[in-house]
Scaffold this motif. Structure first.
Motif, PDB file in Angstrom:
ATOM      1  N   ASN A  55      17.360  76.616   6.899  1.00 27.68           N
ATOM      2  CA  ASN A  55      17.150  78.038   6.685  1.00 27.68           C
ATOM      3  C   ASN A  55      16.574  78.626   7.971  1.00 27.68           C
ATOM      4  O   ASN A  55      15.652  78.057   8.551  1.00 27.68           O
ATOM      5  N   SER A  56      17.081  79.782   8.416  1.00 29.41           N
ATOM      6  CA  SER A  56      16.581  80.358   9.670  1.00 29.41           C
ATOM      7  C   SER A  56      15.159  80.891   9.511  1.00 29.41           C
ATOM      8  O   SER A  56      14.379  80.877  10.465  1.00 29.41           O
ATOM      9  N   ASN A  57      14.825  81.392   8.318  1.00 27.55           N
ATOM     10  CA  ASN A  57      13.513  81.976   8.021  1.00 27.55           C
ATOM     11  C   ASN A  57      13.182  83.180   8.889  1.00 27.55           C
ATOM     12  O   ASN A  57      14.064  83.847   9.398  1.00 27.55           O
ATOM     13  N   ARG A  68      12.563  75.232   4.960  1.00 28.55           N
ATOM     14  CA  ARG A  68      12.082  76.536   5.384  1.00 28.55           C
ATOM     15  C   ARG A  68      10.999  76.376   6.455  1.00 28.55           C
ATOM     16  O   ARG A  68      10.352  75.341   6.558  1.00 28.55           O
ATOM     17  N   GLY A  69      10.829  77.433   7.243  1.00 29.57           N
ATOM     18  CA  GLY A  69       9.734  77.470   8.204  1.00 29.57           C
ATOM     19  C   GLY A  69       9.855  76.467   9.325  1.00 29.57           C
ATOM     20  O   GLY A  69       8.843  76.032   9.880  1.00 29.57           O
ATOM     21  N   LYS A  93      23.093  73.016  11.200  1.00 29.44           N
ATOM     22  CA  LYS A  93      23.748  74.249  10.751  1.00 29.44           C
ATOM     23  C   LYS A  93      22.643  75.168  10.264  1.00 29.44           C
ATOM     24  O   LYS A  93      21.989  74.891   9.255  1.00 29.44           O
ATOM     25  N   VAL A  94      22.406  76.262  11.005  1.00 30.88           N
ATOM     26  CA  VAL A  94      21.310  77.181  10.701  1.00 30.88           C
ATOM     27  C   VAL A  94      21.868  78.394   9.974  1.00 30.88           C
ATOM     28  O   VAL A  94      22.752  79.090  10.475  1.00 30.88           O
ATOM     29  N   ASP A  95      21.319  78.683   8.799  1.00 27.90           N
ATOM     30  CA  ASP A  95      21.874  79.680   7.888  1.00 27.90           C
ATOM     31  C   ASP A  95      20.904  80.839   7.684  1.00 27.90           C
ATOM     32  O   ASP A  95      19.733  80.776   8.080  1.00 27.90           O
ATOM     33  N   PHE A  96      21.428  81.900   7.044  1.00 25.54           N
ATOM     34  CA  PHE A  96      20.633  83.048   6.618  1.00 25.54           C
ATOM     35  C   PHE A  96      19.955  83.776   7.777  1.00 25.54           C
ATOM     36  O   PHE A  96      18.795  84.167   7.678  1.00 25.54           O
TER      37      PHE A  96
END
Length: 338
Positions: A55-57, A68-69, A93-96
């Motif tokens: 998650n990109s956060n 996360r984080g 793979k970095v999302d959001f």
């Protein structure tokens, strides 16, 4: 997804001859860091590397999926990447990310720069279109930046529109850079057992082979599954084992956005011609292959018959070097040297 399932996908990846497999969202809670180290060691024995989802956060992103984080803080990010380097992870793979603000544009480049220090390839998901990163960072692989194949798991409407969208992406999205679409599905149904229920694919297996050529990404996350080794046609599996992910040359042959497209790509001196059709009517084309195949050359022709069943057959290129193609709706065609 439990550890046994993860290993099944590693085994499947090895059987296909693929180099990497993605461990998707929530692995930090569903599998755990210790198990990821165990999985990485298991995969290494099979000559398979792992991509890990993150998650990109950041303040712009309250999506709950983990890890996360980890990616939006330089100290935490580099510590995480050092751990990945130690256990042999191939990429992330970095999302959001979901924003074009200055702070997020800076985050893209910070992630790429730090990942390069630790030998990690990077794919962005839920992100903006790529802006020259292929030339700036040797470890940049791809960006999603498109309504990708996962939506077909969520909506039958996305399945019904698959061919229409696939006839747009090569003209619009993929022309500006590597596209992480995640396509080439050989499951008929979008569930683990490939059984009736849930979303149903309306395109053919030959269509799936064609999109493996039409869509370009040096790291193609094909939406294949272990069951495909037994429930998909042998000729389709054989093609998916061998289809390249990098290309030396590309030629547009014919098409119109949202209707149909026929393209040719070359890898290591071997041409692949791929076409798909989204129109209600069958399209019939005569294509000149004089710059692709020699007269008298034997090629493999993958196509769908009048009953919409796919198959592969040998065909000899004529002296005029013209090939007749017939592509029904939601179907495809592929031609390549035998």
């Amino acid at each position: 997804m439990n550890m046994d399932d993860q290993k099944r996908y590693v085994d499947f990846c090895a059987a296909m001859g693929y180099r990497t497999v993605l461990v998707d969202a929530l692995w930090d809670t569903q599998v755990g860091y210790d198990k990821i180290e165990e999985l990485a060691a298991y995969a290494k024995q099979k000559n398979v590397g792992l991509y890990l989802w993150y998650n990109s956060n950041g303040y712009w992103n309250d999506a709950p999926q983990g890890p996360r984080g980890k990616m939006n803080n330089i100290i935490t990010r580099r510590k995480e990447m050092k751990w990945m380097q130690r256990i042999g992870i191939k990429g992330i793979k970095v999302d959001f990310v979901g924003s074009d603000k200055q702070v997020t544009m800076q985050l893209y480049e910070d992630i790429l720069a730090d990942a390069n220090d630790y030998g990690l390839l990077v794919i962005f998901h839920g992100c903006t279109i790529p802006r020259g990163w292929e030339r700036m960072y040797p470890n940049y692989a791809a960006s999603e930046a498109v309504l990708a194949s996962e939506n077909m798991n969520f909506s039958q409407g996305s399945c019904d529109a698959e061919a229409f969208n696939a006839c747009i992406h090569p003209f619009v999205r993929n022309t500006i850079g590597s596209m992480d679409f995640g396509g080439s599905t050989l499951n008929k149904y979008y569930n683990a057992k490939n059984e009736p229920g849930g979303r149903m694919r309306v395109t053919s297996d030959v269509f799936a082979l064609a999109t493996a050529v039409l869509f370009q990404s040096p790291v193609q996350h094909f939406a294949l599954a272990p069951n495909n080794l037994t429930d998909a046609p042998a000729w389709a599996i054989d093609f998916m084992k061998k289809v390249p992910t990098t290309w030396d040359e590309v030629k547009f042959i014919d098409g119109y956005p949202g209707k149909y497209i026929v393209m040719a790509r070359k890898h290591a001196g071997k041409w692949y011609v791929a076409g798909i059709n989204a129109q209600d009517k069958t399209i019939k084309l005569k294509i000149d292959v004089s710059t692709l195949f020699a007269a008298g050359e034997v090629v493999n022709l993958y196509e769908d018959n009048d009953k919409l069943a796919g198959s592969v057959k040998e065909q000899v290129i004529s002296k005029k070097q013209i090939v007749n193609l017939s592509i029904p709706k939601n179907r495809g065609v592929v031609i390549t040297r035998k």
